[in-house]
Every structure is written in structure tokens, then in C-alpha cells.
Write a protein that holds these residues in place. Structure first.
Motif, PDB file in Angstrom:
ATOM      1  N   GLN A 108       0.833  -1.204   0.000  1.00  0.00           N
ATOM      2  CA  GLN A 108       0.000   0.000   0.000  1.00  0.00           C
ATOM      3  C   GLN A 108       0.872   1.260   0.000  1.00  0.00           C
ATOM      4  OE1 GLN A 108      -2.257  -1.112   3.513  1.00  0.00           O
ATOM      5  NE2 GLN A 108      -4.143  -1.296   2.270  1.00  0.00           N
ATOM      6  N   VAL A 109       1.969   1.236   0.744  1.00  0.00           N
ATOM      7  CA  VAL A 109       2.882   2.385   0.754  1.00  0.00           C
ATOM      8  C   VAL A 109       3.520   2.556  -0.617  1.00  0.00           C
ATOM      9  CG1 VAL A 109       4.994   3.317   1.760  1.00  0.00           C
ATOM     10  CG2 VAL A 109       3.313   2.213   3.231  1.00  0.00           C
ATOM     11  N   ARG A 110       3.900   1.452  -1.255  1.00  0.00           N
ATOM     12  CA  ARG A 110       4.504   1.518  -2.589  1.00  0.00           C
ATOM     13  C   ARG A 110       3.493   2.075  -3.596  1.00  0.00           C
ATOM     14  NH1 ARG A 110       9.034  -1.130  -4.188  1.00  0.00           N
ATOM     15  NH2 ARG A 110       8.810  -2.653  -2.506  1.00  0.00           N
ATOM     16  N   ASN A 111       2.221   1.679  -3.493  1.00  0.00           N
ATOM     17  CA  ASN A 111       1.190   2.213  -4.392  1.00  0.00           C
ATOM     18  C   ASN A 111       0.947   3.696  -4.149  1.00  0.00           C
ATOM     19  OD1 ASN A 111       0.795  -0.250  -5.652  1.00  0.00           O
ATOM     20  ND2 ASN A 111      -0.877  -0.842  -4.296  1.00  0.00           N
ATOM     21  N   LEU A 112       1.075   4.127  -2.908  1.00  0.00           N
ATOM     22  CA  LEU A 112       0.807   5.517  -2.539  1.00  0.00           C
ATOM     23  C   LEU A 112       1.979   6.441  -2.886  1.00  0.00           C
ATOM     24  CD1 LEU A 112      -1.068   7.552  -1.109  1.00  0.00           C
ATOM     25  CD2 LEU A 112       0.045   6.907   1.029  1.00  0.00           C
ATOM     26  N   LEU A 113       3.195   6.066  -2.490  1.00  0.00           N
ATOM     27  CA  LEU A 113       4.355   6.945  -2.640  1.00  0.00           C
ATOM     28  C   LEU A 113       5.299   6.546  -3.777  1.00  0.00           C
ATOM     29  CD1 LEU A 113       5.344   7.369   1.119  1.00  0.00           C
ATOM     30  CD2 LEU A 113       3.863   8.828  -0.248  1.00  0.00           C
ATOM     31  N   GLY A 114       5.113   5.355  -4.323  1.00  0.00           N
ATOM     32  CA  GLY A 114       6.031   4.878  -5.342  1.00  0.00           C
ATOM     33  C   GLY A 114       7.135   4.045  -4.714  1.00  0.00           C
TER      34      GLY A 114
END
Length: 183
Positions: free
Chosen positions: A65-71
Motif C-alpha cells: 500500500q505504501v509503494r502504491n501511494l508513494l512509489g
């Protein structure tokens, strides 16, 4: 040989003077003679993280989810597997250099805490990197009520005064016939 040395000495002296003058003609802002500015490459590195993105970041989110949000994080360390660093730097000619950093800490697969510092909003970020000249102020194309009242009404024409109840479309004129028939 003597003729060659007579020509070579002044040419070397002129070249030395030109080289010395060139060194002092570069100003503090990097321009040459005050009007020639060398091209400086724009350097953009990392992930832009805005205030709106940080507002969605919260403890308990998974790594995906963090990768989807911030890259994808710019820095991941083998020795610190529970920490992702999102760094951003930009250097543009005509704009101040900027650096920002967001660090996300994980406990296992979930976010435990994060340090975002002062992230700009999307509008603030665009305004900070925009180096285009300000747009000129445009005058409105329509008049407001006060401006309409300030305009004097048109004076009636002589033709309108001659024929009551009709609007004048222009001054009354009489024209001669366009062609004469002669047979």
C-alpha cells in the motif's frame, strides 16, 4: 625567423590579455559579461511526495500500500530492511534548489511510523519550480454595473427627431441616382 617572432609575440600578448579579461567577466550569477548565461542541466532525482500523499499515509498500511501511494523508495538498505527513504531533489536554472525527505519505518510488513517533515501541497510544489515569467494582468471584456452607469447615453440624431417613434439607423442623406438612362 625574425619576422615570425615579431608577429608571434603580439599575438601571444593579445591572447593572454583576452584570457585574463575573460576570467573577470564572469559574474557571481554565472553569466558571462552580464548577458550570456550558460545552460545548466535540470537535475530531478527521487520521488515527489506532496502534503496530499502524506495525509493518506498512516500506521498500519502494508508495504504494498505504501509503494502504491508513494512509489518505489529511492533508498532501501539491506541492513535496515524496516526503513524506506523517499528523497527528492531538484535543481532548475532560475529556481532555488529544493530537497525533501520522507522516511517510512515498518514493523514487520506494516507501517509503524513515518517522518515526513514539511511536505508542500501540489500547488505549492508547482509554484516553487515554475520559473516562467508572471502572466500579464488582463482587463475584463465586459463592463460591470458601475461602469455601465458611468457611460453617457447616446444623443438623439436629427433624423430621429424628425420622425417621432422611429429609431434612427444613421444620418438622413439623399443620394443621386446611381446610373442615368440615356437613349
Amino acid at each position: 625567423m625574425a619576422a615570425l617572432s615579431r608577429l608571434l609575440r603580439p599575438a601571444l600578448a593579445i591572447a593572454a590579455l583576452a584570457a585574463g579579461a575573460g576570467c573577470s567577466s564572469v559574474s557571481a550569477d554565472g553569466s558571462l559579461l552580464g548577458f550570456i548565461t550558460p545552460y545548466r542541466m535540470e537535475v530531478v532525482q527521487g520521488n515527489v511526495v506532496t502534503k496530499e500523499m502524506v495525509a493518506q499515509l498512516r500506521p498500519g498500511l502494508s508495504r504494498e500500500q505504501v509503494r502504491n501511494l508513494l512509489g518505489s523508495p529511492l533508498l532501501t538498505d539491506v541492513f535496515h530492511g524496516d526503513r524506506w527513504d523517499y528523497a527528492f531533489t531538484i535543481r532548475r536554472q532560475g529556481a532555488a534548489p529544493q530537497q525533501r525527505r520522507v522516511t517510512v519505518f515498518f514493523d514487520g510488513d506494516r507501517v509503524s511510523r513515518f517522518d515526513a517533515g514539511e511536505a508542500p501541497s501540489e500547488r505549492e510544489f508547482v509554484d516553487a519550480i515554475d520559473v516562467s515569467p508572471p502572466k500579464p494582468r488582463r482587463t475584463p471584456l465586459e463592463l460591470d454595473e458601475q461602469q455601465l452607469r458611468a457611460i453617457a447615453p447616446p444623443k438623439p440624431t436629427r433624423a430621429a427627431a424628425l420622425v417621432p417613434g422611429t429609431a434612427a439607423s444613421g444620418p438622413a442623406r439623399s443620394y443621386p441616382p446611381l446610373e442615368t438612362v440615356s437613349r
